[in-house]
Motif scaffolding. Structure first.
Motif, short mmCIF file in Angstrom:
data_model
loop_
_atom_site.label_atom_id
_atom_site.label_comp_id
_atom_site.label_asym_id
_atom_site.label_seq_id
_atom_site.Cartn_x
_atom_site.Cartn_y
_atom_site.Cartn_z
N SER A 195 -19.52 7.24 -19.51
CA SER A 195 -18.68 6.66 -18.47
C SER A 195 -19.49 6.31 -17.26
O SER A 195 -19.10 6.52 -16.15
CB SER A 195 -17.58 7.64 -18.10
N GLY A 196 -20.66 5.83 -17.49
CA GLY A 196 -21.44 5.43 -16.35
C GLY A 196 -22.89 5.56 -16.67
O GLY A 196 -23.27 5.75 -17.82
N GLN A 197 -23.70 5.50 -15.65
CA GLN A 197 -25.12 5.49 -15.90
C GLN A 197 -25.70 6.89 -15.85
O GLN A 197 -25.21 7.75 -15.17
CB GLN A 197 -25.79 4.64 -14.83
N GLY A 198 -26.74 7.08 -16.55
CA GLY A 198 -27.41 8.37 -16.51
C GLY A 198 -28.73 8.17 -17.18
O GLY A 198 -28.89 7.27 -17.98
N LYS A 199 -29.68 9.02 -16.84
CA LYS A 199 -31.00 8.89 -17.46
C LYS A 199 -30.87 9.02 -18.97
O LYS A 199 -31.48 8.31 -19.73
CB LYS A 199 -31.92 9.98 -16.94
N ASN A 200 -30.00 9.97 -19.39
CA ASN A 200 -29.85 10.22 -20.82
C ASN A 200 -29.22 9.04 -21.54
O ASN A 200 -29.53 8.76 -22.67
CB ASN A 200 -28.94 11.41 -21.07
N LEU A 201 -28.26 8.43 -20.83
CA LEU A 201 -27.44 7.44 -21.51
C LEU A 201 -27.79 6.04 -21.05
O LEU A 201 -27.04 5.10 -21.29
CB LEU A 201 -25.96 7.72 -21.22
N SER A 202 -28.91 5.91 -20.37
CA SER A 202 -29.15 4.65 -19.68
C SER A 202 -29.12 3.44 -20.61
O SER A 202 -28.75 2.36 -20.21
CB SER A 202 -30.47 4.70 -18.91
N ARG A 203 -29.49 3.68 -21.86
CA ARG A 203 -29.47 2.54 -22.77
C ARG A 203 -28.03 2.13 -23.09
O ARG A 203 -27.75 1.04 -23.50
CB ARG A 203 -30.17 2.90 -24.08
N LEU A 204 -27.13 3.10 -22.93
CA LEU A 204 -25.77 2.87 -23.41
C LEU A 204 -24.74 2.77 -22.29
O LEU A 204 -23.72 2.15 -22.44
CB LEU A 204 -25.38 4.02 -24.35
N GLY A 205 -25.02 3.37 -21.16
CA GLY A 205 -24.00 3.44 -20.12
C GLY A 205 -23.96 2.19 -19.26
O GLY A 205 -24.89 1.39 -19.23
N GLY A 206 -22.86 2.01 -18.54
CA GLY A 206 -22.77 0.90 -17.60
C GLY A 206 -23.18 1.42 -16.23
O GLY A 206 -23.75 2.50 -16.12
N GLY A 207 -22.89 0.69 -15.17
CA GLY A 207 -23.27 1.14 -13.84
C GLY A 207 -22.22 2.07 -13.25
O GLY A 207 -21.06 2.02 -13.63
N ILE A 208 -22.66 2.94 -12.33
CA ILE A 208 -21.70 3.85 -11.71
C ILE A 208 -20.77 3.10 -10.79
O ILE A 208 -21.21 2.36 -9.92
CB ILE A 208 -22.44 4.92 -10.87
N GLY A 209 -19.49 3.31 -10.97
CA GLY A 209 -18.49 2.72 -10.08
C GLY A 209 -18.49 1.21 -10.07
O GLY A 209 -17.82 0.59 -9.26
N THR A 210 -19.24 0.61 -10.92
CA THR A 210 -19.24 -0.86 -10.91
C THR A 210 -18.21 -1.38 -11.89
O THR A 210 -17.87 -0.73 -12.86
CB THR A 210 -20.61 -1.43 -11.32
N ARG A 211 -17.71 -2.54 -11.58
CA ARG A 211 -16.80 -3.19 -12.51
C ARG A 211 -17.54 -4.42 -13.02
O ARG A 211 -18.75 -4.52 -12.84
CB ARG A 211 -15.50 -3.60 -11.81
N GLY A 212 -16.82 -5.31 -13.59
CA GLY A 212 -17.48 -6.53 -14.03
C GLY A 212 -18.44 -6.26 -15.17
O GLY A 212 -18.10 -5.53 -16.09
N PRO A 213 -19.65 -6.83 -15.08
CA PRO A 213 -20.54 -6.79 -16.24
C PRO A 213 -20.81 -5.37 -16.73
O PRO A 213 -20.80 -5.12 -17.92
CB PRO A 213 -21.83 -7.43 -15.71
N GLY A 214 -21.03 -4.45 -15.77
CA GLY A 214 -21.33 -3.07 -16.14
C GLY A 214 -20.23 -2.49 -17.00
O GLY A 214 -20.46 -1.95 -18.07
N GLU A 215 -19.02 -2.65 -16.52
CA GLU A 215 -17.87 -2.09 -17.23
C GLU A 215 -17.69 -2.76 -18.60
O GLU A 215 -17.41 -2.10 -19.58
CB GLU A 215 -16.61 -2.31 -16.37
N THR A 216 -17.90 -4.07 -18.59
CA THR A 216 -17.76 -4.79 -19.86
C THR A 216 -18.77 -4.29 -20.86
O THR A 216 -18.47 -4.04 -22.02
CB THR A 216 -17.99 -6.30 -19.64
N LYS A 217 -19.98 -4.07 -20.36
CA LYS A 217 -21.06 -3.57 -21.21
C LYS A 217 -20.64 -2.21 -21.78
O LYS A 217 -20.81 -1.94 -22.97
CB LYS A 217 -22.31 -3.44 -20.33
N LEU A 218 -20.05 -1.39 -20.89
CA LEU A 218 -19.64 -0.06 -21.30
C LEU A 218 -18.60 -0.14 -22.41
O LEU A 218 -18.68 0.58 -23.40
CB LEU A 218 -19.06 0.67 -20.08
N GLU A 219 -17.64 -1.06 -22.21
CA GLU A 219 -16.61 -1.23 -23.22
C GLU A 219 -17.22 -1.66 -24.56
O GLU A 219 -16.84 -1.18 -25.62
CB GLU A 219 -15.57 -2.27 -22.77
N THR A 220 -18.17 -2.57 -24.47
CA THR A 220 -18.84 -3.05 -25.68
C THR A 220 -19.55 -1.89 -26.37
O THR A 220 -19.48 -1.73 -27.58
CB THR A 220 -19.90 -4.14 -25.34
N ASP A 221 -20.24 -1.09 -25.53
CA ASP A 221 -20.97 0.04 -26.09
C ASP A 221 -20.02 1.01 -26.78
O ASP A 221 -20.30 1.51 -27.86
CB ASP A 221 -21.72 0.79 -24.98
#
Ligand code: GTP
Ligand code: MG
Length: 444
Positions: free
Chosen positions: A147-173
């Motif tokens: 549910s956001g960015q982290g060193k562990n999940l950086s390849r898979l997570g989106g940006g913290i508190g961001t919407r738009g591309p980050g969130e979309t990426k997260l949904e795709t992931d």
């Protein structure tokens, strides 16, 4: 502890400080806390991480933001910086939010106990089945934490508190992971089907199945190797074995059985892992006899036995016939050997002692073979006849001249002990069963 050079190469750069939270309500003794920490050190080293220091905090409740308290986080930061560590490993499972908060505060990679164990499993699994199971466990662990960015999940997570591309990426992931999870599940189902077919076939041959189960490092693989001249990896490290290995073993009476080595258990075994490894662990469930191997030299012996019983229960194997094998008695002072007690049948051995191994083979034989009894029952005792069929395997049935029925039944020890009082009046003869040839269609 020994870490294979391969692992050292892979993970050489990871230098860690280990952190453990102790809840006061758990009322752990000093020795238990110490042991749990030592176990975490062994896990980390097994994963190829260099352990630089450890830290324990006793608290009434876990902090929802960082698990440990804020002051402790600052202390940890100093410790990490002082040692030049780049990883903090926590003895407890962390939520996604806790991982992110800790990463922000500490600026190192954060790993929890579950991830560490999953990591070891990932490094160790060799078979297709094992690899599929580990990936499934890892993704099941990851999905709710995405549910956001982290060193562990950086390849898979989106940006913290961001919407738009980050969130979309997260949904795709997320979708990606869910798809992969269902793919893995169906592949594993296929593995399960194969395994059960294979087991059915083995069962039909009438060959007894015996499973070695127990805490990690108890000596299961050593026993398999010494008993069957197998060549299974056995080392003084945690989770040396991941994939089950079966070998045939000849008992003193000449009969062949199949002995299976299985993955070891550990306290707080990640649930996702148990779920994912179900197919493998089914081997324990399907066995005619479980040898519960215990490292009797461990100070935490009782605790480890309890963990094993718990995991067996989770697998639905609690009612199985079991022989407790207290191993490594060569490491115990002689007078303490007698103190080793367990519920039900037990044996005290050293895997390194030839005579003890023979004793173990005899014990397996006695435990498995049970006895053959001849029963004579009035034909109208449908209840007792039904019971006969339930507790054993009816080898022969004949009608006597007076209309009574005569049965020759092979009854397993534990079944007999449970029901003997009801059947005892009908017994006319008993003998030890030797089962020299395979009998087709042996039921459950
Ligand atoms: N002294 C002594 N050491 C033993 C005995 N049995 C096993 N060991 C040692 O204990 C260590 C662990 O043995 P393994 O056979 O790998 O243990 P395991 O139960 O298969 O462990 P996992 O695969 O990690 O679950 C090895 O270093 C063995 O040599 C014993 O009876 N006495
Ligand atoms: Mg092993």
């Amino acid at each position: 502890m020994k870490v294979s050079s391969h692992e050292v190469n892979v993970r050489q750069e990871e230098k860690a400080v280990l952190v453990s939270l102790v809840l006061k309500s758990d009322r752990l003794t000093e020795a238990m806390i110490q042991y749990s920490l030592e176990e975490l050190v062994r896990l980390a080293e097994t994963a190829g991480v260099e352990v630089l220091d450890t830290m324990v905090q006793a608290k009434d409740a876990a902090d929802s933001r960082w698990l440990i308290g804020k002051g402790k986080v600052e202390e940890l930061k100093l410790l990490l910086d002082g040692h030049g560590a780049n990883v903090a490993i926590f003895n407890q499972e962390l939520s996604g939010a806790q991982v992110r908060n800790l990463e922000q505060a500490l600026d190192v990679k954060i790993i929890d106990r579950t991830q560490l164990i999953l990591d070891i499993f990932a490094q160790r699994s060799k078979t297709r089945e094992g690899i599929l199971q580990v990936e499934l466990a890892q993704l099941s662990y990851l999905l709710p934490r995405l549910s956001g960015q982290g060193k562990n999940l950086s390849r898979l997570g989106g940006g913290i508190g961001t919407r738009g591309p980050g969130e979309t990426k997260l949904e795709t992931d997320r979708r990606h992971i869910r798809n992969r999870i269902s793919e893995l599940r169906s592949q594993l189902q296929e593995v399960v089907r194969h395994r059960s077919l294979h087991r059915e076939r083995r069962k039909k041959t009438g060959v007894y199945q015996v499973a070695l189960a127990g805490y990690t490092n108890a000596g299961k693989s050593t026993l398999l190797n010494r008993l069957t001249e197998a060549d299974v990896y056995a080392e003084n490290q945690l989770f040396a074995t991941l994939d089950p290995t079966s070998r045939s073993l000849q008992l003193p009476n000449g009969q062949e059985i199949v002995l299976t080595d299985t993955v070891g258990f550990i306290q707080h075994l990640p649930h996702d892992l148990v779920a994912a490894f179900r197919a493998t662990l089914e081997e324990v469930n399907e066995a005619d006899l479980i040898l519960h191997v215990v490292d009797s030299s461990s100070e935490m012996r009782e605790e480890q036995m309890r963990v094993v019983h718990e995991v067996l229960q989770e697998l639905g194997a609690q009612g199985k016939e079991m022989l407790t094998v207290f191993n490594k008695i060569d490491l115990l002072p002689r007078n303490q050997v007698e103190w080793l007690t367990a519920e039900g049948d037990l044996l005290r051995i050293s895997a390194l002692n030839e005579a003890d191994l023979n004793q173990l083979k005899l014990a397996i034989q006695n435990q498995l073979m049970g006895d053959v009894h001849r029963f004579v029952l009035p034909a109208d005792r449908g209840d007792a006849i039904a019971l006969l069929y339930r507790v054993g395997e009816v080898l022969e049935q004949e009608a006597e001249e007076d209309g009574r029925l005569q049965f020759r039944v092979h009854v397993k020890r534990n079944e007999y002990e449970k029901h003997a009082y009801k059947l005892a009046p009908f017994i006319t003869e008993s003998s030890r069963d030797s089962r020299p040839e395979a009998e087709p269609g042996r039921g459950e």
